[in-house]
Structures are given as structure tokens and as C-alpha cells.
Design an enzyme around this catalytic site. Structure first.
Site, PDB file in Angstrom:
ATOM      1  NE  ARG A 235       7.715  -4.746   7.114  1.00  0.00           N
ATOM      2  CZ  ARG A 235       6.873  -3.797   6.491  1.00  0.00           C
ATOM      3  NH1 ARG A 235       6.479  -4.227   5.545  1.00  0.00           N
ATOM      4  NH2 ARG A 235       6.446  -2.784   7.163  1.00  0.00           N
ATOM      5  CG  ASP A 259       7.603  -5.463  -3.531  1.00  0.00           C
ATOM      6  OD1 ASP A 259       8.382  -4.943  -4.412  1.00  0.00           O
ATOM      7  OD2 ASP A 259       6.932  -4.462  -2.841  1.00  0.00           O
ATOM      8  CD  GLU A 264      12.795  -5.074   2.307  1.00  0.00           C
ATOM      9  OE1 GLU A 264      12.424  -3.848   2.688  1.00  0.00           O
ATOM     10  OE2 GLU A 264      11.783  -5.818   1.904  1.00  0.00           O
ATOM     11  CG  HIS A 298       9.654  -2.935   0.052  1.00  0.00           C
ATOM     12  ND1 HIS A 298       9.902  -3.106   1.122  1.00  0.00           N
ATOM     13  CD2 HIS A 298       8.386  -2.263  -0.159  1.00  0.00           C
ATOM     14  CE1 HIS A 298       8.847  -3.153   2.010  1.00  0.00           C
ATOM     15  NE2 HIS A 298       7.958  -2.506   1.333  1.00  0.00           N
TER      16      HIS A 298
END
Length: 339
Positions: A235, A259, A264, A298
Site C-alpha cells: 500500500r 506498484d 491512488e 498497481h
């Protein structure tokens, strides 16, 4: 016929949703992640399916409740995007996918780590500039001579550990509550020992708001072996980005692969004309630090086996709920925090 509004469904994913729909649910696919602006797409549905980074707050849950929607499920393992208390207050059942193919994220984490450990990131950046000299910064060790530290020895962490073990690396792990499987698979050590000895540290811990924000901070980084590689596929909220960038500048870190980002929802699914237009200062700083920083959008779970698992289990959750009124994967306010 049960009607489900599914948010964040990419065009590539629709055939999988259709093929795995054994209970003949009527599915409405919404390309975008759930926000306050597109919540109305769920009106007339019996249930809602979301993914990580969807806005499942009290405002949206209240709207669902007003429309008679009593099941709002996520096809993710993590559920920090869900307002558990609001759902409980409104009589809405929440459920998740407790696990999907652990190899998906594990393979990406391994790839990010190995790309930097073997200096492939630096070499590719150099040759794309027509520079074919073999400079000192491309000199590398071999992974079978190295130690890899896995922070969080759950299913994903252990899957990555086995991949590194297959390459001959020594693997350490830290977990506050290591399972018997973890203890039988890797050498479990205190966090300080893992950080001091590992040439690559890969983070696989869940994010608990208000508890482990900025876990990877200046103190954490100072304990790492100088010149180590850090990978975060867990995260974005776990990472103190200014501290990481400073560690890269000083050489305490040789590379960082991520990632995930903080906030986000402002980034994922969007394309920007230039780096300057990215509405996230931390993301801009990370991308500007290429090639020492490798950033992916992600995509850790963006594999066919993981997608099939997510959809199959989500449909099973809906089947159970609409036939029995509950599901074994329900999330409650007092839900136990697990890796």
C-alpha cells in the site's frame, strides 16, 4: 434475477465476468471506479461490486441504502476503502475476496527487486541514450549470494520467498504473528535483523489507517543494509516518500520499486499529457527519480489467474448472500486484522 452493478471493470475483464457467471446474475459493468459522481450508475441494482480505491464511504453507502441495496462487496483482499461502521449502521453487508493467486503480486515484486538488484534499470536507461559503455554502476552481485527480506509472511510474502529460494537466495522474514507455514518455509527474525542483513527488502503487510501509516520512514530506512533495494507492492500509505527519496540520494538505498501510491484514486485509470499534470506530488517525485525508482500502476494483481479467482469468489459471495442472507467472507466492524 439479481442485478449487480460492478465498478472498475475493464473491457478486457468483461468476458471473464460473463464466462464465470454461473448463477446468471444480471451485471452492469461500469468502467470507472466508484466515486460520488457516478454512484447513480448503481440505482436499480440489488448489489454492488467494487475494487480497491473505489469510494465506499458513508455518503455512497447511504445512497445505496436509500435504493434498497443491501450487499456491497469488494473483489479485493484489502478493505481499507470500505467504511465498515457506516455499513453496519445502514444494515449493508460488506464482503471481500480473502485471497487470490498469490503468485500475481509475488512475481511483480520479484521482478521489481531483481531488475534493480542486477542494475537492469540503470543499464536500460543508459542504452536508450545510445550509451553502451560498461560503467561501474552496472556492476552487480548474483542473487544466490544475497539475502532477501520479506516483511509480512502471509500468502503473497511466502510465494515471493519461495521464488527467491528457487533462485538460491537466503530468505528472511518478519511477521508479528508468523504462521506455522511461515516458520517452516523461511527463517523468521526480528525486523531489525531483517533490515540489517537484507540486500532486497520486499513489503507485503496490510495497511491499517492510523496504525502503520508511513511504516517505511527515516528510522526504518536507517536500519537497512546500505545500498539495499526496497520494494513496496502493498500500500502506498505505508511509504514515507520524502524519506525514501532522501535515502536514494544518500546511497542508503540503491533502488526503490513500487506498484502503489498514496491517494491512488486520482491516478489510476487516467492518462496525463505530461508528468507535470499528474495531480499527486509524491507520484511526480517518484517518477522523476527514474531509473533508481521503478513505478508501475498497481498491476500486481492484473493477471489472468488472479482475475479469475477474484471474480469467481465474488460471485460465490453473492450467491451465498442471496440464498442464505450471509456469506463466510463478510467483513464486520470487529473484523480480525489478518495478513
Amino acid at each position: 434475477m439479481v442485478k449487480i452493478a460492478a465498478y472498475g471493470v475493464r473491457a478486457l475483464e468483461e468476458p471473464y465476468f460473463d464466462r464465470l457467471n454461473q448463477d446468471q446474475f444480471t451485471c452492469k459493468y461500469v468502467r470507472e471506479l466508484l466515486t460520488h459522481d457516478n454512484v447513480a450508475a448503481a440505482k436499480g441494482s440489488d448489489a454492488v461490486l467494487v475494487r480497491g480505491n473505489c469510494v465506499v464511504d458513508r455518503q455512497n453507502l447511504q445512497q445505496f441504502a436509500d435504493w434498497g441495496i443491501r450487499a456491497v462487496f469488494t473483489r479485493s483482499v484489502g478493505y481499507n476503502h470500505l467504511d465498515l461502521q457506516a455499513a453496519a449502521d445502514l444494515g449493508i453487508t460488506l464482503a471481500r475476496v480473502p485471497g487470490y493467486s498469490p503468485a500475481a503480486v509475488a512475481e511483480l515484486a520479484l521482478t521489481l527487486g531483481m531488475t534493480q538488484f542486477r542494475r537492469v534499470n540503470l543499464a536500460v536507461d543508459q542504452t536508450r541514450q545510445a550509451n553502451f559503455t560498461v560503467s561501474a554502476n552496472l556492476f552487480s552481485r548474483e542473487i544466490h549470494t544475497a539475502t532477501v527480506g520479506i516483511l509480512g509472511a502471509g500468502r503473497i510474502g511466502l510465494a515471493e520467498a519461495k521464488l527467491y529460494q528457487g533462485l538460491g537466495a537466503r530468505v528472511l522474514a518478519y511477521d508479528p504473528r508468523p504462521s506455522a507455514t511461515a516458520q517452516a518455509t523461511v527463517t523468521v527474525v526480528p525486523l531489525s535483523e531483517l533490515l540489517a542483513q537484507s540486500d532486497i527488502v520486499s513489503v507485503h503487510v496490510p495497511y491499517f489507517p492510523g496504525e502503520n501509516d508511513n511504516l517505511i520512514d527515516t528510522e526504518f530506512l536507517a536500519q537497512m543494509k546500505p545500498g539495499a533495494v526496497l520494494v513496496n507492492t502493498a500500500r502506498g500509505e505505508l511509504a514515507d516518500v520524502p524519506a525514501i527519496l532522501n535515502a536514494l540520494d544518500t546511497g542508503q538505498l540503491s533502488g526503490y520499486g513500487t506498484d502503489v501510491f498514496r491517494d491512488e484514486v486520482a491516478l489510476l485509470g487516467k492518462q496525463f499529457a505530461t508528468l507535470d499534470e499528474v495531480p499527486n506530488a509524491e507520484a511526480r517525485q517518484l517518477m522523476a527519480a527514474y531509473p533508481k525508482v521503478l513505478v508501475t500502476p498497481h498491476v500486481g494483481s492484473y493477471t489472468e489467474p488472479a482475475l479469475v479467482d477474484m471474480i469467481r469468489i465474488s460471485y460465490a459471495n453473492f450467491h451465498d448472500f442471496f440464498t442464505t442472507g450471509t456469506t463466510s467472507n463478510a467483513i464486520r466492524v470487529a473484523a480480525t486484522k489478518a495478513n
